[in-house]
Design a protein around this motif. Sequence first.
Motif, PDB file in Angstrom:
ATOM      1  N   UNK A 228     -11.160   3.211  -4.447  1.00 54.49           N
ATOM      2  CA  UNK A 228     -12.540   2.781  -4.211  1.00 54.49           C
ATOM      3  C   UNK A 228     -13.455   3.969  -3.925  1.00 54.49           C
ATOM      4  N   UNK A 229     -12.933   4.955  -3.197  1.00 50.91           N
ATOM      5  CA  UNK A 229     -13.718   6.155  -2.905  1.00 50.91           C
ATOM      6  C   UNK A 229     -14.075   6.874  -4.212  1.00 50.91           C
ATOM      7  N   UNK A 230     -13.080   7.073  -5.065  1.00 43.95           N
ATOM      8  CA  UNK A 230     -13.323   7.757  -6.334  1.00 43.95           C
ATOM      9  C   UNK A 230     -14.238   6.941  -7.241  1.00 43.95           C
ATOM     10  N   UNK A 231     -14.061   5.634  -7.247  1.00 42.04           N
ATOM     11  CA  UNK A 231     -14.908   4.787  -8.074  1.00 42.04           C
ATOM     12  C   UNK A 231     -16.368   4.921  -7.671  1.00 42.04           C
ATOM     13  N   UNK A 232     -16.627   4.998  -6.379  1.00 43.66           N
ATOM     14  CA  UNK A 232     -18.007   5.177  -5.913  1.00 43.66           C
ATOM     15  C   UNK A 232     -18.572   6.529  -6.341  1.00 43.66           C
ATOM     16  N   UNK A 233     -17.735   7.575  -6.283  1.00 43.01           N
ATOM     17  CA  UNK A 233     -18.185   8.899  -6.751  1.00 43.01           C
ATOM     18  C   UNK A 233     -18.557   8.838  -8.227  1.00 43.01           C
ATOM     19  N   UNK A 234     -17.733   8.156  -9.015  1.00 43.33           N
ATOM     20  CA  UNK A 234     -17.991   8.017 -10.458  1.00 43.33           C
ATOM     21  C   UNK A 234     -19.305   7.287 -10.697  1.00 43.33           C
ATOM     22  N   UNK A 235     -19.494   6.143 -10.030  1.00 47.32           N
ATOM     23  CA  UNK A 235     -20.693   5.328 -10.263  1.00 47.32           C
ATOM     24  C   UNK A 235     -21.960   6.031  -9.791  1.00 47.32           C
ATOM     25  N   UNK A 236     -21.879   6.663  -8.626  1.00 46.81           N
ATOM     26  CA  UNK A 236     -23.071   7.296  -8.057  1.00 46.81           C
ATOM     27  C   UNK A 236     -23.498   8.540  -8.820  1.00 46.81           C
ATOM     28  N   UNK A 237     -22.574   9.161  -9.552  1.00 45.70           N
ATOM     29  CA  UNK A 237     -22.876  10.424 -10.235  1.00 45.70           C
ATOM     30  C   UNK A 237     -22.765  10.336 -11.753  1.00 45.70           C
ATOM     31  N   UNK A 238     -22.608   9.099 -12.255  1.00 43.95           N
ATOM     32  CA  UNK A 238     -22.566   8.874 -13.710  1.00 43.95           C
ATOM     33  C   UNK A 238     -21.515   9.744 -14.389  1.00 43.95           C
ATOM     34  N   UNK A 239     -20.279   9.647 -13.880  1.00 39.48           N
ATOM     35  CA  UNK A 239     -19.189  10.499 -14.337  1.00 39.48           C
ATOM     36  C   UNK A 239     -18.187   9.720 -15.182  1.00 39.48           C
ATOM     37  N   UNK A 240     -17.390  10.428 -15.975  1.00 42.53           N
ATOM     38  CA  UNK A 240     -16.258   9.766 -16.629  1.00 42.53           C
ATOM     39  C   UNK A 240     -15.212   9.398 -15.575  1.00 42.53           C
ATOM     40  N   UNK A 241     -14.259   8.534 -15.915  1.00 43.02           N
ATOM     41  CA  UNK A 241     -13.266   8.094 -14.925  1.00 43.02           C
ATOM     42  C   UNK A 241     -12.518   9.257 -14.277  1.00 43.02           C
ATOM     43  N   UNK A 242     -12.248   9.087 -12.988  1.00 42.82           N
ATOM     44  CA  UNK A 242     -11.449  10.053 -12.244  1.00 42.82           C
ATOM     45  C   UNK A 242      -9.955   9.699 -12.387  1.00 42.82           C
ATOM     46  N   UNK A 243      -9.111  10.723 -12.236  1.00 41.27           N
ATOM     47  CA  UNK A 243      -7.670  10.526 -12.186  1.00 41.27           C
ATOM     48  C   UNK A 243      -7.219  10.675 -10.743  1.00 41.27           C
ATOM     49  N   UNK A 244      -6.415   9.724 -10.270  1.00 46.04           N
ATOM     50  CA  UNK A 244      -5.823   9.783  -8.936  1.00 46.04           C
ATOM     51  C   UNK A 244      -4.321   9.929  -9.086  1.00 46.04           C
ATOM     52  N   UNK A 245      -3.772  11.047  -8.623  1.00 49.38           N
ATOM     53  CA  UNK A 245      -2.323  11.277  -8.648  1.00 49.38           C
ATOM     54  C   UNK A 245      -1.748  10.922  -7.279  1.00 49.38           C
ATOM     55  N   UNK A 246      -0.745  10.036  -7.280  1.00 48.41           N
ATOM     56  CA  UNK A 246      -0.062   9.630  -6.058  1.00 48.41           C
ATOM     57  C   UNK A 246       1.399  10.060  -6.180  1.00 48.41           C
ATOM     58  N   UNK A 247       1.842  10.954  -5.301  1.00 45.05           N
ATOM     59  CA  UNK A 247       3.205  11.481  -5.376  1.00 45.05           C
ATOM     60  C   UNK A 247       4.195  10.481  -4.765  1.00 45.05           C
ATOM     61  N   UNK A 248       5.416  10.482  -5.304  1.00 44.86           N
ATOM     62  CA  UNK A 248       6.421   9.564  -4.764  1.00 44.86           C
ATOM     63  C   UNK A 248       7.821  10.020  -5.142  1.00 44.86           C
ATOM     64  N   UNK A 249       8.776   9.915  -4.196  1.00 44.32           N
ATOM     65  CA  UNK A 249      10.177  10.120  -4.563  1.00 44.32           C
ATOM     66  C   UNK A 249      11.148   9.242  -3.790  1.00 44.32           C
ATOM     67  N   UNK A 250      10.668   8.311  -2.977  1.00 44.04           N
ATOM     68  CA  UNK A 250      11.553   7.319  -2.349  1.00 44.04           C
ATOM     69  C   UNK A 250      10.868   5.953  -2.398  1.00 44.04           C
ATOM     70  N   UNK A 251      11.652   4.921  -2.181  1.00 42.76           N
ATOM     71  CA  UNK A 251      11.103   3.565  -2.167  1.00 42.76           C
ATOM     72  C   UNK A 251      10.049   3.410  -1.081  1.00 42.76           C
ATOM     73  N   UNK A 252      10.331   3.924   0.107  1.00 43.06           N
ATOM     74  CA  UNK A 252       9.455   3.686   1.246  1.00 43.06           C
ATOM     75  C   UNK A 252       8.154   4.460   1.240  1.00 43.06           C
ATOM     76  N   UNK A 253       8.013   5.419   0.329  1.00 41.26           N
ATOM     77  CA  UNK A 253       6.784   6.233   0.331  1.00 41.26           C
ATOM     78  C   UNK A 253       5.546   5.445  -0.093  1.00 41.26           C
ATOM     79  N   UNK A 254       5.736   4.427  -0.943  1.00 45.31           N
ATOM     80  CA  UNK A 254       4.636   3.555  -1.354  1.00 45.31           C
ATOM     81  C   UNK A 254       5.024   2.124  -1.035  1.00 45.31           C
ATOM     82  N   UNK A 255       4.291   1.509  -0.126  1.00 42.60           N
ATOM     83  CA  UNK A 255       4.610   0.151   0.288  1.00 42.60           C
ATOM     84  C   UNK A 255       3.653  -0.845  -0.376  1.00 42.60           C
ATOM     85  N   UNK A 256       4.218  -2.006  -0.772  1.00 45.23           N
ATOM     86  CA  UNK A 256       3.415  -3.098  -1.363  1.00 45.23           C
ATOM     87  C   UNK A 256       2.707  -2.666  -2.638  1.00 45.23           C
TER      88      UNK A 256
END
Length: 333
Positions: A228-256
């Motif tokens: 949502x933070x990046x989406x607001x930056x895109x909309x407010x500044x008329x930018x192309x889509x942002x990429x968000x990289x989320x790192x992970x190497x175990x099950x518990x690192x990302x919940x739900x």
Amino acid sequence: MRLPLAALSLLLLGHLSISCTSTESKEKTSATTGDSTKTDEKDTTAARPTTRPAGSVSTGDSTLDSLTYAPTEAILPKKRIFAYYGNPHSKKMGILGKYPKEEMLQRLDQEIKNWQKADPATPIQPALHLVAISAQGAPGKDGGYRLRMSDKTIKKVIKWGNEHNAIVFLDIQRGHAPLGPEMKYLEKYLKLPFVHLGIDPEFSMVTGARPGTKIGSYDAADVNQAVNFLSNVVKENNLPPKVLVVHRFTQGMIKNYKNIKLNPNVQIVMDMDGWGPPVLKKDSYHDYIQKEPVQYTGFKLFYDNDFRKPGSRIMTPAEVLALDPKPMYIQYQ
């Protein structure tokens, strides 16, 4: 052969070599690992052309506003992103800081040629992935257990990217600090059309543990906050889509993970970020990327750590591209 998760977690647990002194010398920071997930590579992000001409971005910083590299459409899945990761103040944190700038960029270009040969049909977008907020072993004045890189350091890497037609990722290892203010600290840089964001659950210490002693985590709500933070930056500044990289190497690192919400202004990459022999890396990709899909997938390779176990080696481009789904973001540390 599938190895037990406990063995995988022990092998992949990141190492923190951190220092806490003062500003520019303070930025001799920490290195880590991470990991991730995904399904088929459908383009669920609509291309968002921008009418803003190159060089007219308004960040409030004249140095940044003078930069001219201005992509005008969504990167994925038209291109595969290829990134060098690290921090210019640390040779141990990754390839980005291991060599002088010109040699590092030459190595980046040569490595890209190897990957282009492995998949000639998919163009490659070069990238520099800077750890802009680094987890720390000491709390610091505000108890945040993290160190923000100075404006000087962040601008330096952004300029390297601008000169090389490379996009730039600013990575957050939040420690004990709330994610929102850390993203706000980077907002003026994220207004540039070629600057994107990474968040590292390994150093999101929701349990209150010291970074590096346990593997941290993010909930889907945290990922959605970043989206949502990046989406607001895109909309407010008329930018192309942002990429968000989320790192992970175990099950518990990302919940739900099923609660992560896609957004047309943001392309989410779940990045399989752990080090170890190929069999473990493939297994973790299967378990936390393929089986828990979000949007796009990434895969991380380590020039040093992937050789730490006897008989270990770094995977070849062909081996990585044989994974299902094919990673669209490749990172070398």
